[in-house]
Design an enzyme around this catalytic site. Sequence first.
Site, PDB file in Angstrom:
ATOM      1  N   SER A 129       0.802  -1.145   0.014  1.00 28.17           N
ATOM      2  CA  SER A 129      -0.005   0.185   0.019  1.00 28.17           C
ATOM      3  C   SER A 129       0.966   1.424  -0.187  1.00 28.17           C
ATOM      4  O   SER A 129       0.556   2.249  -0.505  1.00 28.17           O
ATOM      5  CB  SER A 129      -0.968   0.002   1.228  1.00 28.17           C
ATOM      6  N   ASP A 174       8.618  -2.860  -5.031  1.00 33.50           N
ATOM      7  CA  ASP A 174       7.359  -2.670  -4.896  1.00 33.50           C
ATOM      8  C   ASP A 174       7.023  -1.607  -5.917  1.00 33.50           C
ATOM      9  O   ASP A 174       6.157  -1.616  -6.515  1.00 33.50           O
ATOM     10  CB  ASP A 174       7.166  -2.095  -3.341  1.00 33.50           C
TER      11      ASP A 174
HETATM   12  C1  GLA Z   1       9.085  -4.497   1.359  1.00 33.46           C
HETATM   13  C2  GLA Z   1      10.203  -3.756   1.039  1.00 33.46           C
HETATM   14  C3  GLA Z   1      10.613  -4.049  -0.525  1.00 33.46           C
HETATM   15  C4  GLA Z   1      11.173  -5.596  -0.357  1.00 33.46           C
HETATM   16  C5  GLA Z   1      10.241  -6.290   0.688  1.00 33.46           C
HETATM   17  C6  GLA Z   1      10.786  -7.717   0.851  1.00 33.46           C
HETATM   18  O1  GLA Z   1       8.073  -4.725   0.756  1.00 33.46           O
HETATM   19  O2  GLA Z   1       9.366  -2.425   0.591  1.00 33.46           O
HETATM   20  O3  GLA Z   1      11.606  -3.378  -1.055  1.00 33.46           O
HETATM   21  O4  GLA Z   1      12.378  -5.439   0.261  1.00 33.46           O
HETATM   22  O5  GLA Z   1       9.849  -5.680   1.665  1.00 33.46           O
HETATM   23  O6  GLA Z   1      11.321  -8.459  -0.021  1.00 33.46           O
END
Ligand code: GLA
Length: 389
Positions: A129, A174
Amino acid sequence: MSQSDPASQFQETFSATPEWHIKAPGRINLIGEHVDYLDGFVMPAAIDRSLEMLVRANHTDQVRIWTTLVGNREPVSFSLSNLEPQSGDRYWLNYIAGVFEMMRRHGIELKGFDAVITADLPTGAGLSSSAALETVSALAMEAVTGTSLNPLKRAQLCLQAEQEFAGVPCGMMDQLAVGMGRKNHALLIDCRDHSVEPVPIPSDVAIVIADTQVKHALGDGEYRKRRESCEAALSILGKESWRDITDSDLADKEAELGELLMRRSKHVISEIKRVLKMRDALLSGNLEPIAEIMRAGHESLRDDYEVSCPELDFLVDAAYDFGTKNGLIGSRMTGGGFGGSTVSLVKIDAAEALKSHLSDRFSDQFNREPNCFIAQIAEHAVSTPFVTK
Ligand code: GLA
């Protein structure tokens, strides 16, 4: 006014109609966890749960936001002339104001706007999110200023906002998944050069997400500690990148690394290999190896990287109890961990049964319902002119 009608909410709050409709999906990660900030490979996919923003330029230097994301239903505002990290009950604004500050540093002349933000994507559930909020904010500012960033640059600015304003030293998985996701495809992302290869998900495969509703907070320090441990391990290993490290490099430095850094390192190099195995399995059409790939990925996060929690472990065990003979393909925790969700791949005609199984098992064990749902793999974030329905 019904909450399900953001346009009426916009009219009521700002006495005007919106000009733009912006939508950013959440994401799951199929494999490649906690390796995006370590030059690894990751394999996320955007999902059909999203965050939406209605926007109208207000010709001031103020951004005014009404949202269902936080308890306060009064519009919240801030000035674009002095953007600084926020704390306390204004912490969530970092994902918006931080993006604007990075856009300003990139040379974009910021303009004020009014916005209504709603979401059917659960927050703090390991489904990105935060990246969705960053991305709708960037697209909103692009819309009102008439600028257009390419998806990689936008993701980079959003990442910088998350690191500098929200204080989470995360990688770019993400932001890339939200900004570049493709319907019915996972994205194989090489985090060393940020190249992206879409990997088709077979049409008879469904995705079941089970949100434990254990709230994770990646800003609270454990995420940063994992990253720092891995940086310390890499310097002991004496290499430039985790991609250059082999099992025998690890074995050679076992004594120097010590027990903890050895486990963290084992996770990193085994997880990077699992992503490539996953791609091969998906492309070959033989999905059988996925059960083991995802199970090993989960166990590595649980035992070696220590970012799981009892509720996630329970749901993954429950999925494997449901069994591959009943249609399960694979299951693991997804996202940053310390709470959040599991993702299970399942044959499409067994998806409802798996969803009920996970929900019932979880309720029996923890005396409360998890939030289980079947997700479709969706397109990346988009911005379109608002049209009255
Ligand atoms: C969160 C972070 C990502 C990644 C994941 C684990 O979502 O924002 O950058 O490191 O954890 O894979």
